[in-house]
Design an enzyme around this catalytic site. Structure first.
Site, PDB file in Angstrom:
ATOM      1  N   HIS A  55       0.842  -1.194   0.000  1.00 17.53           N
ATOM      2  CA  HIS A  55       0.000   0.000   0.000  1.00 17.53           C
ATOM      3  C   HIS A  55       0.879   1.246   0.000  1.00 17.53           C
ATOM      4  CE1 HIS A  55       0.736  -0.645   4.297  1.00 17.53           C
ATOM      5  NE2 HIS A  55       0.323   0.581   4.562  1.00 17.53           N
ATOM      6  N   HIS A  57       1.446   3.968   1.919  1.00 20.79           N
ATOM      7  CA  HIS A  57       2.036   4.722   3.016  1.00 20.79           C
ATOM      8  C   HIS A  57       3.560   4.760   2.911  1.00 20.79           C
ATOM      9  CE1 HIS A  57      -1.785   4.156   5.695  1.00 20.79           C
ATOM     10  NE2 HIS A  57      -1.902   5.144   4.838  1.00 20.79           N
ATOM     11  N   ASP A  59       5.975   4.620   4.934  1.00 25.30           N
ATOM     12  CA  ASP A  59       6.808   3.649   5.649  1.00 25.30           C
ATOM     13  C   ASP A  59       6.764   2.264   5.009  1.00 25.30           C
ATOM     14  OD1 ASP A  59       4.143   3.344   6.491  1.00 25.30           O
ATOM     15  OD2 ASP A  59       4.724   2.546   8.442  1.00 25.30           O
ATOM     16  N   HIS A  60       6.152   2.175   3.825  1.00 23.45           N
ATOM     17  CA  HIS A  60       6.172   0.946   3.038  1.00 23.45           C
ATOM     18  C   HIS A  60       6.758   1.161   1.648  1.00 23.45           C
ATOM     19  CE1 HIS A  60       3.544  -1.367   5.857  1.00 23.45           C
ATOM     20  NE2 HIS A  60       3.338  -0.128   6.255  1.00 23.45           N
ATOM     21  N   HIS A 113      -7.489  -0.759   5.691  1.00 25.24           N
ATOM     22  CA  HIS A 113      -6.436   0.152   6.166  1.00 25.24           C
ATOM     23  C   HIS A 113      -6.261   1.289   5.167  1.00 25.24           C
ATOM     24  CE1 HIS A 113      -2.838   1.383   8.310  1.00 25.24           C
ATOM     25  NE2 HIS A 113      -2.121   1.274   7.210  1.00 25.24           N
ATOM     26  N   ASP A 130      -0.281  -3.893   6.380  1.00 29.15           N
ATOM     27  CA  ASP A 130      -0.861  -3.361   7.614  1.00 29.15           C
ATOM     28  C   ASP A 130      -2.324  -3.749   7.782  1.00 29.15           C
ATOM     29  OD1 ASP A 130       1.560  -2.185   8.076  1.00 29.15           O
ATOM     30  OD2 ASP A 130       0.864  -0.121   7.932  1.00 29.15           O
ATOM     31  N   HIS A 168       4.895  -4.654  10.749  1.00 28.10           N
ATOM     32  CA  HIS A 168       5.286  -3.904  11.944  1.00 28.10           C
ATOM     33  C   HIS A 168       5.458  -4.835  13.131  1.00 28.10           C
ATOM     34  CE1 HIS A 168       4.762   0.254  10.519  1.00 28.10           C
ATOM     35  NE2 HIS A 168       3.766  -0.239   9.792  1.00 28.10           N
TER      36      HIS A 168
END
Length: 258
Positions: A55, A57, A59-60, A113, A130, A168
């Site tokens: 996805h 975001h 942090d990915h 999410h 996530d 995570h």
């Protein structure tokens, strides 16, 4: 498929970048940063074959541009989300083939999410970003409770040995909430002890398995009497509709500070 090895690479504060390799070639899932990936590839003498993104975001996806520029490999991700540097934009029902590893992964759309969140499923792995965490699930930033509930139920229906490769290290925090919801769940108590020992030793708690998550994860257990009773005690009532139960449980977790 040839023999493969699965490793979580720590990144940022609590992310895992998944490294799947056969000793020569590697696939990297959700590269939050480029530097840890470079280091892992170099240390193991691996050639990067592909990048997979679940996805949008940051942090990915943060490492995708630099890795694409350096390695010039295909980068797969959701067609429904705006992600720079992807070479293949995927939708439900497609298959990602990595010939270097003899690997085929089914593409699942699992919204909740985010609107276009994907999972990559196959060869006893579920790279679920996530959406499903160990003992928890992702927050509903863009999707609806009904979407997230359906996505989780779909993942929960996978074979129990399927490895849950979420992104995570939230396991202990999730287990603290699960302990409030189901304080007498023996599987959760045993799992919490194992995870605490792993973290004390500096080891990851992941991957989990689908069978374990069915036993300990309250978000996969909204149909059980114990979770229903906990919702009723917390809110003063418990709806019959499992989606509404899930919504209330996620709302409870959002405000949980245990």
């Amino acid at each position: 498929m040839t023999q493969t090895f699965l490793e979580p690479i720590a990144a940022l504060s609590d992310n895992y970048i998944w490294l799947l390799h056969d000793g020569r070639h590697a696939v990297v899932v959700d590269p939050a940063e480029a530097a840890p990936v470079r280091a892992a590839l170099a240390a193991r003498g691996l050639n990067l074959a592909a990048l997979l993104v679940t996805h949008h975001h940051a942090d990915h996806t943060g490492g995708v541009p630099a890795l694409r520029a350096e390695y010039e490999v295909p980068a797969y991700g959701p067609a429904a989300e705006d992600i720079a540097c992807l070479t293949h934009r995927l939708r439900e029902g497609e298959v990602v083939e990595i010939p270097q590893l003899g690997l085929k992964l089914a593409v699942w759309e699992i919204p909740g999410h985010t609107r276009g969140h994907l999972a990559y499923v196959g060869a006893d792995f579920a790279f679920c970003g996530d959406t499903l965490f160990s003992a928890g699930c992702g927050r509903l930033f863009e999707g609806t409770p009904a979407q997230m509930y359906a996505s989780l139920q779909r993942l929960a229906a996978l074979p129990e040995t399927t490895r849950v490769c979420c992104a995570h290290e939230y396991t202990l925090a999730n287990l603290r909430f699960a302990a409030v919801v189901e304080p007498d769940n023996a599987d959760r108590i045993a799992y919490q002890g194992r995870c605490e020992a792993k973290r004390a030793a500096g080891e990851p708690t992941l991957p989990s398995t689908i069978g374990l998550e069915r036993a300990v994860n309250p978000f996969l257990r909204v149909h059980t009497p114990t979770v229903a009773a906990a919702i009723a005690q917390h809110y003063g009532y418990c709806p019959a509709d499992p989606v509404e139960r899930f919504r209330l449980l996620r709302q409870w977790k959002d405000g949980f500070r245990g």
